[in-house]
Design a protein around this motif. Sequence first.
Motif, PDB file in Angstrom:
ATOM      1  N   SER A 106      37.246  20.151  36.330  1.00 45.16           N
ATOM      2  CA  SER A 106      37.127  20.710  34.994  1.00 45.16           C
ATOM      3  C   SER A 106      37.392  19.621  33.961  1.00 45.16           C
ATOM      4  O   SER A 106      38.319  18.829  34.113  1.00 45.16           O
ATOM      5  CB  SER A 106      38.150  21.837  34.872  1.00 45.16           C
ATOM      6  OG  SER A 106      38.032  22.428  33.624  1.00 45.16           O
ATOM      7  N   GLY A 107      36.549  19.557  32.965  1.00 45.11           N
ATOM      8  CA  GLY A 107      36.732  18.573  31.889  1.00 45.11           C
ATOM      9  C   GLY A 107      36.095  17.229  32.168  1.00 45.11           C
ATOM     10  O   GLY A 107      36.108  16.341  31.314  1.00 45.11           O
ATOM     11  N   ALA A 108      35.488  17.069  33.356  1.00 44.79           N
ATOM     12  CA  ALA A 108      34.890  15.765  33.702  1.00 44.79           C
ATOM     13  C   ALA A 108      33.608  15.508  32.906  1.00 44.79           C
ATOM     14  O   ALA A 108      33.211  14.357  32.722  1.00 44.79           O
ATOM     15  CB  ALA A 108      34.585  15.702  35.193  1.00 44.79           C
ATOM     16  N   GLY A 109      32.946  16.592  32.476  1.00 46.13           N
ATOM     17  CA  GLY A 109      31.736  16.389  31.677  1.00 46.13           C
ATOM     18  C   GLY A 109      30.482  17.020  32.256  1.00 46.13           C
ATOM     19  O   GLY A 109      29.369  16.663  31.870  1.00 46.13           O
ATOM     20  N   LYS A 110      30.643  18.025  33.139  1.00 45.41           N
ATOM     21  CA  LYS A 110      29.473  18.658  33.756  1.00 45.41           C
ATOM     22  C   LYS A 110      28.588  19.334  32.692  1.00 45.41           C
ATOM     23  O   LYS A 110      27.379  19.144  32.668  1.00 45.41           O
ATOM     24  CB  LYS A 110      29.909  19.703  34.802  1.00 45.41           C
ATOM     25  CG  LYS A 110      30.703  19.116  35.956  1.00 45.41           C
ATOM     26  CD  LYS A 110      31.087  20.172  36.975  1.00 45.41           C
ATOM     27  CE  LYS A 110      32.026  21.231  36.440  1.00 45.41           C
ATOM     28  NZ  LYS A 110      33.346  20.736  35.998  1.00 45.41           N
ATOM     29  N   SER A 111      29.243  20.120  31.840  1.00 45.55           N
ATOM     30  CA  SER A 111      28.459  20.828  30.819  1.00 45.55           C
ATOM     31  C   SER A 111      27.814  19.826  29.863  1.00 45.55           C
ATOM     32  O   SER A 111      26.661  20.009  29.445  1.00 45.55           O
ATOM     33  CB  SER A 111      29.337  21.796  30.027  1.00 45.55           C
ATOM     34  OG  SER A 111      29.896  22.743  30.903  1.00 45.55           O
ATOM     35  N   THR A 112      28.546  18.770  29.547  1.00 45.50           N
ATOM     36  CA  THR A 112      28.000  17.745  28.652  1.00 45.50           C
ATOM     37  C   THR A 112      26.729  17.151  29.262  1.00 45.50           C
ATOM     38  O   THR A 112      25.702  17.018  28.584  1.00 45.50           O
ATOM     39  CB  THR A 112      29.062  16.642  28.412  1.00 45.50           C
ATOM     40  OG1 THR A 112      30.224  17.260  27.854  1.00 45.50           O
ATOM     41  CG2 THR A 112      28.553  15.563  27.487  1.00 45.50           C
TER      42      THR A 112
END
Length: 236
Positions: A54-60
């Motif tokens: 979580s927060g690694a940037g998948k959605s980005t």
Amino acid sequence: MDDATTMAGETAPLPLMLAGISRGFREGAGRLDILNNANLALHPGELVALVAPSGAGKSTLLHIAGLLERPDEGEIYIDGVPCGSMDDAERTRMRRTRLGFVYQFHHLLPEFTALENLMMPQLIRGLDKDEARARARQLLDYMRLGPRADHRPSELSGGEQQRVAIARAVANAPRILLADEPTGNLDPVTSAYVFDALVALVRASGLAALIATHNLDLASQMDRRITLRDRQVVEI
Ligand SMILES: Nc1ncnc2c1ncn2[C@@H]1O[C@H](COP(=O)(O)OP(=O)(O)OP(=O)(O)O)[C@@H](O)[C@H]1O
């Protein structure tokens, strides 16, 4: 450019290529770098899992690939077409014709039936009503939702809603499907069922899919797994 070789030995453009993508956000006085010179190629027909904390940037990454967000640097090629310098209208047209999206929550239009939800993107694209209805029915049948076609989202189960959302994402026959935790909101049994339906649809339509998931079991069933490490896309 890295091209895919077709059966006939000719080269066809890759459905998706991200080249040298950097993206960061301002954070207080500093800066949070999420992607730094990241590269990714999706080949036709392949199903790729994007697995990262979580927060690694998948959605980005998915938003950049889906032309919903612009990178600070780098280029996005869709079917070999560079999209970085496109204006918003061109990007929207590209999204409507070549990209399909599935999110964790279905985002179906609540006041419309399942059938109408599938017709809508096709009508916006310019198809006539009969054609749009026929394709919508065909897709709902494929997802085993034929008998639920005239139900509104609130009259469908969570798994059914998500199958409608998946069918809607491919209604305009995109080249690429981008999914952000498509089964993240479902119980394990429903999740497996919806995932199988998603895979079958991707395989049947020959599109390339990039699917962010925390579910390692589902990820293990895809063709390839990638993660984000040191702000780069790497294979796992
Ligand atoms: N518009 C924004 N402004 C500032 N920070 C942002 C913005 N969008 C994302 N971030 C930050 O960038 C990082 C990556 O976010 P992102 O949503 O891409 O992660 P994720 O891997 O999809 O996480 P999750 O699995 O929890 O959904 C997070 O630290 C997030 O807070």
